[in-house]
Write an enzyme that holds these catalytic residues in place. Structure first.
Site, PDB file in Angstrom:
ATOM      1  N   ALA A   7      52.901  21.070  -8.174  1.00  0.00           N
ATOM      2  CA  ALA A   7      51.673  20.934  -7.385  1.00  0.00           C
ATOM      3  C   ALA A   7      51.444  19.476  -6.972  1.00  0.00           C
ATOM      4  CB  ALA A   7      50.478  21.464  -8.172  1.00  0.00           C
ATOM      5  N   GLY A  10      53.771  18.994  -4.159  1.00  0.00           N
ATOM      6  CA  GLY A  10      53.330  19.816  -3.033  1.00  0.00           C
ATOM      7  C   GLY A  10      52.105  19.256  -2.340  1.00  0.00           C
ATOM      8  N   ASP A  11      51.196  18.676  -3.115  1.00  0.00           N
ATOM      9  CA  ASP A  11      50.004  18.049  -2.543  1.00  0.00           C
ATOM     10  C   ASP A  11      50.401  16.941  -1.579  1.00  0.00           C
ATOM     11  OD1 ASP A  11      47.126  17.391  -2.376  1.00  0.00           O
ATOM     12  OD2 ASP A  11      47.713  15.612  -3.519  1.00  0.00           O
ATOM     13  N   ALA A  12      51.333  16.098  -1.980  1.00  0.00           N
ATOM     14  CA  ALA A  12      51.772  14.981  -1.135  1.00  0.00           C
ATOM     15  C   ALA A  12      52.503  15.476   0.110  1.00  0.00           C
ATOM     16  CB  ALA A  12      52.658  14.041  -1.941  1.00  0.00           C
TER      17      ALA A  12
END
Length: 125
Positions: A7, A10-12
């Site tokens: 996560a 994935g956020d970046a």
């Protein structure tokens, strides 16, 4: 790999896609970019996008989502726990796609975001 680590990545990746996408749409003013980007990256948008993607996910992708959704941790006061966990699950899925080189799969998902954001805006007016 740990779902929270996926996560985190994935956020970046998603944030970079959103910023690039908004520039491609012709947004140029930083203040405007920031306000529009919030519509894309807020937890509720990510949770709705995940809900839209779920029927088309593979078994492995669904397992990544389940692991991401079931992670323990704190959540911001501005978002309920369920929405935040679904957003975390979406980010874990994006991290998984990034690490496994499934860029086309990731792009397929990201290109559905405009419709989710438009639906969210329509529902809140």
């Amino acid at each position: 790999m740990n779902a929270l680590t996926l996560a985190y990545l994935g956020d970046a990746v998603y944030e970079l896609w959103v910023r690039t996408h908004l520039l491609e749409l012709g947004c140029e003013k930083v203040k405007e970019l920031h306000h529009i980007a919030i519509d894309y990256v807020r937890a509720s948008t990510q949770a709705r996008l995940l809900q839209k993607l779920m029927p088309d996910l593979t078994e492995t992708e669904s397992q990544v989502v389940m692991r991401g959704r079931n992670t323990k941790g704190s959540h911001p006061k501005s978002t309920d726990v369920i929405t935040y966990r679904h957003a975390t699950a979406f980010e874990a899925l994006v991290g998984y796609w990034q690490l496994t080189g499934q860029i086309e799969r990731m792009e397929w998902a990201f290109h559905q975001t405009d419709a989710v954001v438009a639906d969210f805006k329509a529902a809140s007016t």
